[in-house]
Structure formats: C-alpha cells, structure tokens
Design a protein around this motif. Sequence first.
Motif, PDB file in Angstrom:
ATOM      1  N   ALA A   1     -21.798 -56.330  -7.640  1.00  0.00           N
ATOM      2  CA  ALA A   1     -20.693 -55.721  -8.378  1.00  0.00           C
ATOM      3  C   ALA A   1     -20.138 -54.526  -7.620  1.00  0.00           C
ATOM      4  CB  ALA A   1     -21.149 -55.311  -9.773  1.00  0.00           C
ATOM      5  N   ARG A   2     -21.018 -53.680  -7.096  1.00  0.00           N
ATOM      6  CA  ARG A   2     -20.542 -52.518  -6.334  1.00  0.00           C
ATOM      7  C   ARG A   2     -19.810 -52.956  -5.073  1.00  0.00           C
ATOM      8  NH1 ARG A   2     -25.617 -50.021  -8.078  1.00  0.00           N
ATOM      9  NH2 ARG A   2     -26.627 -50.870  -6.218  1.00  0.00           N
ATOM     10  N   SER A   3     -20.384 -53.906  -4.350  1.00  0.00           N
ATOM     11  CA  SER A   3     -19.761 -54.364  -3.104  1.00  0.00           C
ATOM     12  C   SER A   3     -18.401 -55.007  -3.360  1.00  0.00           C
ATOM     13  CB  SER A   3     -20.670 -55.355  -2.385  1.00  0.00           C
ATOM     14  OG  SER A   3     -21.874 -54.739  -1.982  1.00  0.00           O
TER      15      SER A   3
ATOM     16  N   THR B   1     -16.213 -50.100 -10.274  1.00  0.00           N
ATOM     17  CA  THR B   1     -16.224 -48.636 -10.193  1.00  0.00           C
ATOM     18  C   THR B   1     -16.885 -47.959 -11.387  1.00  0.00           C
ATOM     19  OG1 THR B   1     -14.022 -48.569 -11.216  1.00  0.00           O
ATOM     20  CG2 THR B   1     -14.115 -48.602  -8.798  1.00  0.00           C
ATOM     21  N   ASP B   2     -17.260 -48.709 -12.409  1.00  0.00           N
ATOM     22  CA  ASP B   2     -17.839 -48.108 -13.617  1.00  0.00           C
ATOM     23  C   ASP B   2     -19.307 -48.513 -13.727  1.00  0.00           C
ATOM     24  OD1 ASP B   2     -18.701 -47.491 -16.221  1.00  0.00           O
ATOM     25  OD2 ASP B   2     -16.686 -47.682 -17.036  1.00  0.00           O
ATOM     26  N   PRO B   3     -20.242 -47.618 -13.364  1.00  0.00           N
ATOM     27  CA  PRO B   3     -21.665 -47.983 -13.387  1.00  0.00           C
ATOM     28  C   PRO B   3     -22.157 -48.404 -14.763  1.00  0.00           C
ATOM     29  CG  PRO B   3     -21.327 -45.948 -12.163  1.00  0.00           C
ATOM     30  CD  PRO B   3     -20.029 -46.263 -12.836  1.00  0.00           C
ATOM     31  N   VAL B   4     -21.652 -47.775 -15.812  1.00  0.00           N
ATOM     32  CA  VAL B   4     -22.081 -48.141 -17.170  1.00  0.00           C
ATOM     33  C   VAL B   4     -21.583 -49.539 -17.505  1.00  0.00           C
ATOM     34  CG1 VAL B   4     -21.907 -47.554 -19.616  1.00  0.00           C
ATOM     35  CG2 VAL B   4     -22.156 -45.736 -17.925  1.00  0.00           C
ATOM     36  N   GLY B   5     -20.345 -49.828 -17.135  1.00  0.00           N
ATOM     37  CA  GLY B   5     -19.810 -51.165 -17.367  1.00  0.00           C
ATOM     38  C   GLY B   5     -20.547 -52.219 -16.570  1.00  0.00           C
TER      39      GLY B   5
ATOM     40  N   LEU C   1     -15.899 -58.796 -18.964  1.00  0.00           N
ATOM     41  CA  LEU C   1     -17.035 -58.044 -18.411  1.00  0.00           C
ATOM     42  C   LEU C   1     -16.654 -57.321 -17.128  1.00  0.00           C
ATOM     43  CD1 LEU C   1     -19.972 -60.565 -18.940  1.00  0.00           C
ATOM     44  CD2 LEU C   1     -19.340 -58.620 -20.376  1.00  0.00           C
ATOM     45  N   LEU C   2     -15.900 -57.979 -16.269  1.00  0.00           N
ATOM     46  CA  LEU C   2     -15.565 -57.372 -14.983  1.00  0.00           C
ATOM     47  C   LEU C   2     -14.519 -56.280 -15.140  1.00  0.00           C
ATOM     48  CD1 LEU C   2     -15.618 -60.583 -12.767  1.00  0.00           C
ATOM     49  CD2 LEU C   2     -17.387 -58.816 -12.994  1.00  0.00           C
ATOM     50  N   ALA C   3     -13.638 -56.419 -16.116  1.00  0.00           N
ATOM     51  CA  ALA C   3     -12.701 -55.329 -16.405  1.00  0.00           C
ATOM     52  C   ALA C   3     -13.472 -54.102 -16.882  1.00  0.00           C
ATOM     53  CB  ALA C   3     -11.681 -55.772 -17.449  1.00  0.00           C
ATOM     54  N   ASP C   4     -14.466 -54.330 -17.747  1.00  0.00           N
ATOM     55  CA  ASP C   4     -15.299 -53.234 -18.244  1.00  0.00           C
ATOM     56  C   ASP C   4     -16.070 -52.568 -17.110  1.00  0.00           C
ATOM     57  OD1 ASP C   4     -16.476 -51.633 -20.330  1.00  0.00           O
ATOM     58  OD2 ASP C   4     -18.281 -52.860 -20.182  1.00  0.00           O
ATOM     59  N   ALA C   5     -16.410 -53.357 -16.083  1.00  0.00           N
ATOM     60  CA  ALA C   5     -17.145 -52.817 -14.939  1.00  0.00           C
ATOM     61  C   ALA C   5     -16.228 -52.117 -13.933  1.00  0.00           C
ATOM     62  CB  ALA C   5     -17.915 -53.935 -14.241  1.00  0.00           C
ATOM     63  N   GLY C   6     -14.915 -52.168 -14.173  1.00  0.00           N
ATOM     64  CA  GLY C   6     -13.984 -51.491 -13.275  1.00  0.00           C
ATOM     65  C   GLY C   6     -13.622 -52.272 -12.039  1.00  0.00           C
ATOM     66  N   LEU C   7     -13.767 -53.601 -12.077  1.00  0.00           N
ATOM     67  CA  LEU C   7     -13.372 -54.410 -10.926  1.00  0.00           C
ATOM     68  C   LEU C   7     -11.854 -54.455 -10.848  1.00  0.00           C
ATOM     69  CD1 LEU C   7     -14.973 -56.214  -8.824  1.00  0.00           C
ATOM     70  CD2 LEU C   7     -14.104 -58.161 -10.124  1.00  0.00           C
ATOM     71  N   PRO C   8     -11.275 -54.329  -9.658  1.00  0.00           N
ATOM     72  CA  PRO C   8      -9.818 -54.409  -9.537  1.00  0.00           C
ATOM     73  C   PRO C   8      -9.271 -55.716 -10.093  1.00  0.00           C
ATOM     74  CG  PRO C   8     -10.784 -53.566  -7.515  1.00  0.00           C
ATOM     75  CD  PRO C   8     -11.929 -54.012  -8.384  1.00  0.00           C
ATOM     76  N   ALA C   9      -8.043 -55.654 -10.608  1.00  0.00           N
ATOM     77  CA  ALA C   9      -7.455 -56.797 -11.302  1.00  0.00           C
ATOM     78  C   ALA C   9      -7.370 -58.031 -10.411  1.00  0.00           C
ATOM     79  CB  ALA C   9      -6.076 -56.423 -11.829  1.00  0.00           C
ATOM     80  N   GLY C  10      -7.009 -57.865  -9.152  1.00  0.00           N
ATOM     81  CA  GLY C  10      -6.890 -59.011  -8.258  1.00  0.00           C
ATOM     82  C   GLY C  10      -8.220 -59.698  -8.030  1.00  0.00           C
ATOM     83  N   ALA C  11      -9.263 -58.906  -7.848  1.00  0.00           N
ATOM     84  CA  ALA C  11     -10.592 -59.479  -7.656  1.00  0.00           C
ATOM     85  C   ALA C  11     -11.056 -60.185  -8.925  1.00  0.00           C
ATOM     86  CB  ALA C  11     -11.579 -58.381  -7.269  1.00  0.00           C
ATOM     87  N   MET C  12     -10.769 -59.584 -10.068  1.00  0.00           N
ATOM     88  CA  MET C  12     -11.152 -60.201 -11.337  1.00  0.00           C
ATOM     89  C   MET C  12     -10.460 -61.548 -11.522  1.00  0.00           C
ATOM     90  SD  MET C  12     -10.858 -58.465 -15.096  1.00  0.00           S
ATOM     91  CE  MET C  12      -9.058 -58.352 -14.963  1.00  0.00           C
ATOM     92  N   ALA C  13      -9.189 -61.625 -11.190  1.00  0.00           N
ATOM     93  CA  ALA C  13      -8.462 -62.892 -11.317  1.00  0.00           C
ATOM     94  C   ALA C  13      -9.040 -63.952 -10.398  1.00  0.00           C
ATOM     95  CB  ALA C  13      -6.981 -62.667 -11.005  1.00  0.00           C
ATOM     96  N   GLU C  14      -9.469 -63.543  -9.209  1.00  0.00           N
ATOM     97  CA  GLU C  14     -10.056 -64.501  -8.280  1.00  0.00           C
ATOM     98  C   GLU C  14     -11.387 -65.023  -8.802  1.00  0.00           C
ATOM     99  OE1 GLU C  14     -10.872 -66.742  -4.684  1.00  0.00           O
ATOM    100  OE2 GLU C  14      -9.167 -66.274  -5.982  1.00  0.00           O
TER     101      GLU C  14
END
Length: 212
Positions: free
Chosen positions: A12-14, A18-22, A98-111
């Motif tokens: 997730a970090r790699s 960006t949100d450690p709690v998420g 889940l990935l939005a909550d974790a702060g993943l960028p929108a483009g990566a989440m869509a992929e």
Amino acid sequence: MGELIERWRDTARSAGATDPVGVERAGERLLAGWREPHRHYHTLDHLTAVLDVVDGHAAAARRPDLVRLAAWCHDAVYDPRAGGDANERASAALAGVLLADAGLPAGAMAEVRRLVLLTAGHAVAADDPDGALLCDADLAVLASPPPVYDRYAAAVRREYAHVPDPDFRAARARVLESLLALPALYRLPTPHAHWETPARTNLTRELTTLHP
C-alpha cells in the motif's frame, strides 16, 4: 497473519497510499474477508499463492504494486450464492472504498478496480502486462500436479455445497469450458511455457468427470 499484514502495508505504501490509519483499516477488512468461514478455496492460502506468483514475475508488470493491491482485493467479496460477475464487481467496488480511505491516488485506485474486474473472465488484451500478471497468478493453481488440482476442485465444490450435484456439474462444466476456450490460459512467457499444457490437461480431466 503477521507476515501477510506487513506485505499489505509495504504494498500500500509503495503504491502511493498516504493515510496510515486507512491502510490499517483496509488491511484488517481484507484479511477478515479472506478468512470468512464459508470459504474453502478462496482463502488466505489462495491470496498468498497469488501474491507469491506476482512477486516472482513482478518484472513483467508496469506497476507491480498495483497488481499486488488487485491481488489482495480480487476475491475480497466472495459469496458462492452470487451469480455472474457479481463477486468481482462487488470486490472492485470495495477496493475503491478501501483504497480511497487509505489515501491511494485516484488514478491508481481506478487501475486496481480495472484489474480486479479482469478476474471475472480472465480475458486480457495483448498490451496489458499488468492484467496478464494478475490473471496468470489467479489461474496458476490450474497447472498444479493432479493431486493438488484435485484438492482445489474439491474445495471449490465445498464452497458450493448448497448447489445440488446435477446443477453444480452443469455450472462447473460451463466454467471449465470457458477457460479451455481462451486462446491461452497464461499470457506471460514463462508461465505460458511451463503451465499451459498441465493446466489444460487438468481442466480436460475434470471436465470428463462432470459429464454423465
């Protein structure tokens, strides 16, 4: 479990979360799903096996961390009573939340969502190495030695214990026939070279047991 959650955090970090709690919430939710008691094949063992194949062939992918995230999410929702691609669509939707909550960028989440949806039919375009890697990893079990394949098939049957045998045989035969109809079960060069023939042999062998 400890090693798996560490793999989740690192991925997730790699991938850009960006949100450690998420990230923690997402990991806990995913692990809880993979541990549901009605699962017999789609378990943490399957998740680990898929992740191991992705790691082993990561150089073939453009964005291997997104493939890893998709591996985590691809069976996050698994209801044997759901029809068609309902589980894949629900898993992709959950991945987005889940990935939005974790702060993943929108483009990566869509992929990631796109990749998860590919596992419904395992049909991958020729110019999609990330989709190829995920689908190859998901189908790797098909190329197992016959005793391992037979345990996989038996575990799938247990997941569908609520389905009468004649109905299960017909539905399972359709699944196997759709897989055998794919131009290639595996797209990446190394898996294709080593797995294609044993996988097709296993599928054909099981198919013969399903017909009266």
